[in-house]
Write a protein that holds these residues in place. Structure first.
Motif, PDB file in Angstrom:
ATOM      1  N   ARG A 120       0.836  -1.202   0.000  1.00 41.04           N
ATOM      2  CA  ARG A 120       0.000   0.000   0.000  1.00 41.04           C
ATOM      3  C   ARG A 120       0.871   1.253   0.000  1.00 41.04           C
ATOM      4  NH1 ARG A 120      -5.069  -1.344   4.086  1.00 41.04           N
ATOM      5  NH2 ARG A 120      -6.063  -2.808   2.644  1.00 41.04           N
ATOM      6  N   LEU A 121       0.244   2.369  -0.351  1.00 38.07           N
ATOM      7  CA  LEU A 121       0.891   3.674  -0.317  1.00 38.07           C
ATOM      8  C   LEU A 121      -0.179   4.745  -0.293  1.00 38.07           C
ATOM      9  CD1 LEU A 121       0.644   4.958  -3.432  1.00 38.07           C
ATOM     10  CD2 LEU A 121       2.315   3.177  -3.847  1.00 38.07           C
ATOM     11  N   PHE A 139      -1.629  -0.017  -9.295  1.00 37.84           N
ATOM     12  CA  PHE A 139      -2.173   0.299  -7.976  1.00 37.84           C
ATOM     13  C   PHE A 139      -3.596   0.830  -8.135  1.00 37.84           C
ATOM     14  CE2 PHE A 139       2.270   0.045  -7.190  1.00 37.84           C
ATOM     15  CZ  PHE A 139       2.435  -0.217  -5.837  1.00 37.84           C
ATOM     16  N   THR A 140      -4.473   0.458  -7.207  1.00 36.42           N
ATOM     17  CA  THR A 140      -5.848   0.933  -7.235  1.00 36.42           C
ATOM     18  C   THR A 140      -6.212   1.568  -5.891  1.00 36.42           C
ATOM     19  OG1 THR A 140      -6.643  -1.250  -6.578  1.00 36.42           O
ATOM     20  CG2 THR A 140      -6.607  -0.781  -8.936  1.00 36.42           C
ATOM     21  N   PRO A 141      -7.044   2.606  -5.927  1.00 36.31           N
ATOM     22  CA  PRO A 141      -7.432   3.254  -4.669  1.00 36.31           C
ATOM     23  C   PRO A 141      -8.337   2.344  -3.837  1.00 36.31           C
ATOM     24  CG  PRO A 141      -8.517   4.311  -6.544  1.00 36.31           C
ATOM     25  CD  PRO A 141      -7.610   3.265  -7.092  1.00 36.31           C
ATOM     26  N   VAL A 142      -8.109   2.358  -2.507  1.00 37.61           N
ATOM     27  CA  VAL A 142      -8.934   1.536  -1.614  1.00 37.61           C
ATOM     28  C   VAL A 142      -9.672   2.354  -0.568  1.00 37.61           C
ATOM     29  CG1 VAL A 142      -7.630  -0.593  -1.943  1.00 37.61           C
ATOM     30  CG2 VAL A 142      -6.956   0.970  -0.117  1.00 37.61           C
ATOM     31  N   ARG A 143      -9.168   3.555  -0.235  1.00 38.93           N
ATOM     32  CA  ARG A 143      -9.869   4.405   0.731  1.00 38.93           C
ATOM     33  C   ARG A 143      -9.193   5.767   0.796  1.00 38.93           C
ATOM     34  NH1 ARG A 143      -6.862   4.409   5.621  1.00 38.93           N
ATOM     35  NH2 ARG A 143      -5.447   2.646   5.766  1.00 38.93           N
ATOM     36  N   VAL A 155      -5.446   6.181  -0.367  1.00 34.99           N
ATOM     37  CA  VAL A 155      -4.624   5.003  -0.124  1.00 34.99           C
ATOM     38  C   VAL A 155      -4.785   4.083  -1.330  1.00 34.99           C
ATOM     39  CG1 VAL A 155      -4.286   2.972   1.335  1.00 34.99           C
ATOM     40  CG2 VAL A 155      -4.835   5.198   2.372  1.00 34.99           C
ATOM     41  N   TYR A 156      -3.664   3.677  -1.899  1.00 36.11           N
ATOM     42  CA  TYR A 156      -3.640   2.769  -3.051  1.00 36.11           C
ATOM     43  C   TYR A 156      -3.049   1.444  -2.616  1.00 36.11           C
ATOM     44  CZ  TYR A 156      -4.687   6.457  -6.427  1.00 36.11           C
ATOM     45  OH  TYR A 156      -5.298   7.444  -7.142  1.00 36.11           O
ATOM     46  N   GLU A 157      -3.449   0.393  -3.320  1.00 33.68           N
ATOM     47  CA  GLU A 157      -2.948  -0.941  -3.017  1.00 33.68           C
ATOM     48  C   GLU A 157      -2.672  -1.675  -4.325  1.00 33.68           C
ATOM     49  OE1 GLU A 157      -5.043  -3.242   0.048  1.00 33.68           O
ATOM     50  OE2 GLU A 157      -5.141  -4.866  -1.426  1.00 33.68           O
ATOM     51  N   LYS A 158      -1.675  -2.523  -4.272  1.00 34.52           N
ATOM     52  CA  LYS A 158      -1.393  -3.426  -5.385  1.00 34.52           C
ATOM     53  C   LYS A 158      -1.246  -4.823  -4.830  1.00 34.52           C
ATOM     54  CE  LYS A 158       1.458  -4.306  -9.418  1.00 34.52           C
ATOM     55  NZ  LYS A 158       2.523  -3.782 -10.273  1.00 34.52           N
ATOM     56  N   GLN A 159      -2.043  -5.727  -5.365  1.00 37.07           N
ATOM     57  CA  GLN A 159      -1.958  -7.140  -5.017  1.00 37.07           C
ATOM     58  C   GLN A 159      -0.958  -7.788  -5.978  1.00 37.07           C
ATOM     59  OE1 GLN A 159      -3.809  -9.000  -2.664  1.00 37.07           O
ATOM     60  NE2 GLN A 159      -4.596  -7.058  -1.875  1.00 37.07           N
ATOM     61  N   PHE A 160      -0.127  -8.660  -5.438  1.00 31.76           N
ATOM     62  CA  PHE A 160       0.831  -9.395  -6.266  1.00 31.76           C
ATOM     63  C   PHE A 160       0.216 -10.725  -6.658  1.00 31.76           C
ATOM     64  CE2 PHE A 160       3.851  -7.080  -3.318  1.00 31.76           C
ATOM     65  CZ  PHE A 160       3.968  -5.994  -4.154  1.00 31.76           C
ATOM     66  N   LYS A 161       0.449 -11.118  -7.870  1.00 25.03           N
ATOM     67  CA  LYS A 161      -0.100 -12.392  -8.370  1.00 25.03           C
ATOM     68  C   LYS A 161       0.900 -13.487  -8.236  1.00 25.03           C
ATOM     69  CE  LYS A 161      -3.171 -10.116 -11.444  1.00 25.03           C
ATOM     70  NZ  LYS A 161      -3.607  -9.066 -11.747  1.00 25.03           N
TER      71      LYS A 161
END
Length: 161
Positions: A120-121, A139-143, A155-161
């Motif tokens: 996250r960032l 990265f996609t916004p989460v809140r 707050v952005y998050e990126k999930q790793f595959k």
């Protein structure tokens, strides 16, 4: 060639000078985050102490054996137990050369190697260039939240595959 190098001691005068030089090459970013265009090395010391006490790691971004930027991250932010990227800044002299993208790929690979599933960032709402950069890099916004400088951020998050 881009690589990430751990900063041996983020509190030495030399390291603080390097950090200030990188940050001060991007006064618009400083205005958004710190509400002033330029910072003195001594001003970074207290913030570094606080961040290091939380477990923050600092990395120089090297390009062709020169320090081109800086990344900070928390391996495990106690509030949500995600790793967080605290700062990615490229010295203006090295902007628009793909160094930031390469550095993020290196950092993500390091996180994957450590078995982490996401990162996250925070991006200041007025930082449209930062928003575009992080979105382009998955990265996609989460809140929405406030950062440690009381700036409203997404707050952005990126999930790793």
């Amino acid at each position: 060639m881009i690589w990430l190098e751990p900063v041996p001691d983020a509190l030495t005068p030399q390291s603080l000078e390097i950090q200030a030089s990188i940050l001060n090459s991007q006064p618009e970013f400083n205005l958004m985050v710190l509400h002033k265009a330029y910072v003195e090395p001594s001003e970074l010391e207290e913030e570094n102490r606080n961040n290091l006490a939380m477990g923050e790691k600092m990395l120089y971004i090297r390009s062709h054996d020169r320090i081109a930027g800086l990344i900070t991250y928390l391996p495990d932010y106690s509030a949500d137990h995600y790793p967080w990227i605290g700062l990615l800044v490229i010295h203006r002299q090295y902007s628009r050369q793909g160094i930031g993208i390469a550095a993020i790929h290196e950092l993500e690979q390091m996180f994957r190697t450590q078995g982490l599933g996401a990162v996250r960032l925070a991006v200041q709402l007025e930082n449209k260039a930062g928003e575009a950069f992080w979105t382009r890099n998955g990265f996609t916004p989460v809140r929405r939240a406030a950062d440690n400088h009381n700036n409203e951020v997404d707050v952005y998050e990126k999930q790793f595959k």
